[in-house]
Design a protein around this motif. Structure first.
Motif, PDB file in Angstrom:
ATOM      1  N   TYR A 292     -39.530  22.313  20.536  1.00 32.86           N
ATOM      2  CA  TYR A 292     -38.685  23.157  19.689  1.00 32.86           C
ATOM      3  C   TYR A 292     -38.589  22.586  18.275  1.00 32.86           C
ATOM      4  O   TYR A 292     -38.611  23.331  17.286  1.00 32.86           O
TER       5      TYR A 292
ATOM      6  N   GLN B 160     -39.495  19.727  26.108  1.00 32.94           N
ATOM      7  CA  GLN B 160     -39.078  21.024  25.588  1.00 32.94           C
ATOM      8  C   GLN B 160     -38.313  20.864  24.278  1.00 32.94           C
ATOM      9  O   GLN B 160     -38.517  21.624  23.327  1.00 32.94           O
ATOM     10  N   SER B 161     -37.451  19.867  24.219  1.00 32.93           N
ATOM     11  CA  SER B 161     -36.727  19.583  22.984  1.00 32.93           C
ATOM     12  C   SER B 161     -37.679  19.203  21.857  1.00 32.93           C
ATOM     13  O   SER B 161     -37.544  19.668  20.720  1.00 32.93           O
TER      14      SER B 161
ATOM     15  N   ILE C 257     -30.684  17.192  20.956  1.00 35.88           N
ATOM     16  CA  ILE C 257     -31.066  18.603  21.071  1.00 35.88           C
ATOM     17  C   ILE C 257     -31.174  19.012  22.530  1.00 35.88           C
ATOM     18  O   ILE C 257     -30.743  20.108  22.926  1.00 35.88           O
ATOM     19  N   GLN C 258     -31.708  18.133  23.358  1.00 38.42           N
ATOM     20  CA  GLN C 258     -31.844  18.436  24.783  1.00 38.42           C
ATOM     21  C   GLN C 258     -30.481  18.651  25.433  1.00 38.42           C
ATOM     22  O   GLN C 258     -30.280  19.596  26.206  1.00 38.42           O
TER      23      GLN C 258
ATOM     24  N   LEU D 180     -31.531  21.751  27.709  1.00 34.82           N
ATOM     25  CA  LEU D 180     -32.942  21.925  28.022  1.00 34.82           C
ATOM     26  C   LEU D 180     -33.304  21.076  29.228  1.00 34.82           C
ATOM     27  O   LEU D 180     -32.648  20.069  29.521  1.00 34.82           O
TER      28      LEU D 180
ATOM     29  N   TYR E 214     -41.927  23.248  16.556  1.00 37.05           N
ATOM     30  CA  TYR E 214     -42.001  24.649  16.149  1.00 37.05           C
ATOM     31  C   TYR E 214     -41.132  24.906  14.923  1.00 37.05           C
ATOM     32  O   TYR E 214     -41.505  25.696  14.036  1.00 37.05           O
ATOM     33  N   GLY E 215     -39.990  24.225  14.852  1.00 47.06           N
ATOM     34  CA  GLY E 215     -39.128  24.370  13.685  1.00 47.06           C
ATOM     35  C   GLY E 215     -39.804  23.901  12.406  1.00 47.06           C
ATOM     36  O   GLY E 215     -39.674  24.544  11.352  1.00 47.06           O
TER      37      GLY E 215
END
Length: 200
Positions: free
Chosen positions: A177, A173-174, A162-163, A168, A180-181
Motif C-alpha cells: 500500500y 500488504q502494508s 499502517i498494518q 491488515l 502504491y502510494g
C-alpha cells in the motif's frame, strides 16, 4: 513520436526502480533464513542505526563503487523497510528537484519550437528536465543511500503502524500500500505537469 519518447523516459528513470524494489521485496524477502527471521525487530533497528551512524561519522572512507555496494547490501538486509526508505527518498528527490528545475528553466519558447503544440513543447521540456534530474541523481546517489539506511528503523515502524491502524493481515500488504502510494504520488505529479503544460 515525441510523446512516446517522453513516456518511455519517465518509465525508465522512475518506475523501473520502483518495480525493482517491489520485486526484491516480494521475491527475495521470503527467501530469508529462519535465523534472520528470529532476530527481534528492535535488535535489527539498532543494527541499522549503528551501521548508518558509522557510515556518516567516517568521512575518511573514500566514495567509491564499493561503498555504494556496501550501502546497498545494508539496505537489502533491512528488508522492506530499507527498500521503502530508498523509494521515499527517491520520490522526494525527483519531485522536488523536477519542480525546481522546471521553475528555474522557465517556459520560454525557442525558435525550434515555434509551430509545435503546447503538449509537444511540454513533453520536450519535461524530457530535458528529467535528463537533468537523472544526472543529478547519479551524483547524489550515495547520500540517498546513507539516508535510506538511517531511515530504515523509522520506516519499519511506519509499516507496522499502517498494518495495525488499518488492520491488515500482514506486513507485505502494508508495504505494498505504501509503494502504491508513492507510485500514485509520482504519477499524479508528472501527469499534472503534462496536463497543465498542454493547457497553457
Amino acid at each position: 513520436m515525441i510523446r512516446c519518447i517522453a513516456l518511455i523516459w519517465l518509465l525508465l528513470h522512475f518506475l523501473l526502480p520502483c518495480v525493482r524494489s517491489y520485486w526484491r521485496a516480494t521475491i527475495l524477502s521470503p527467501q530469508l533464513t529462519a535465523k534472520e527471521r528470529m532476530i527481534p525487530s528492535l535488535h535489527k533497528s539498532s543494527l541499522r542505526s549503528s551501521s548508518a551512524s558509522s557510515i556518516i561519522s567516517d568521512p575518511s572512507q573514500p566514495i567509491k563503487g564499493s561503498r555504494i555496494k556496501e550501502l546497498q547490501a545494508q539496505l537489502a538486509k533491512a528488508g522492506q523497510a530499507g527498500l521503502l526508505s530508498y523509494g521515499i527518498l527517491n520520490c522526494a528527490y525527483y519531485i522536488s528537484l523536477t519542480s525546481f528545475v522546471w521553475y528555474w528553466t522557465g517556459a520560454g519558447i525557442s525558435t525550434a519550437e515555434v509551430g509545435r503544440s503546447s503538449l509537444q513543447r511540454t513533453l520536450t521540456r519535461l524530457g530535458k528536465v528529467s535528463l537533468t534530474v537523472w544526472l543529478g541523481s547519479q551524483a547524489t546517489k550515495l547520500f540517498r543511500l546513507v539516508g535510506a539506511v538511517a531511515m530504515a528503523p523509522i520506516t519499519d515502524r511506519l509499516i507496522d503502524s499502517i498494518q495495525k491502524r488499518f488492520q491488515l493481515k500482514d506486513r507485505n500488504q502494508s508495504f505494498l500500500y505504501l509503494v502504491y502510494g508513492l507510485w500514485i504520488l509520482a504519477g499524479s505529479f508528472y501527469g499534472s505537469i503534462v496536463l497543465i503544460g498542454s493547457l497553457l
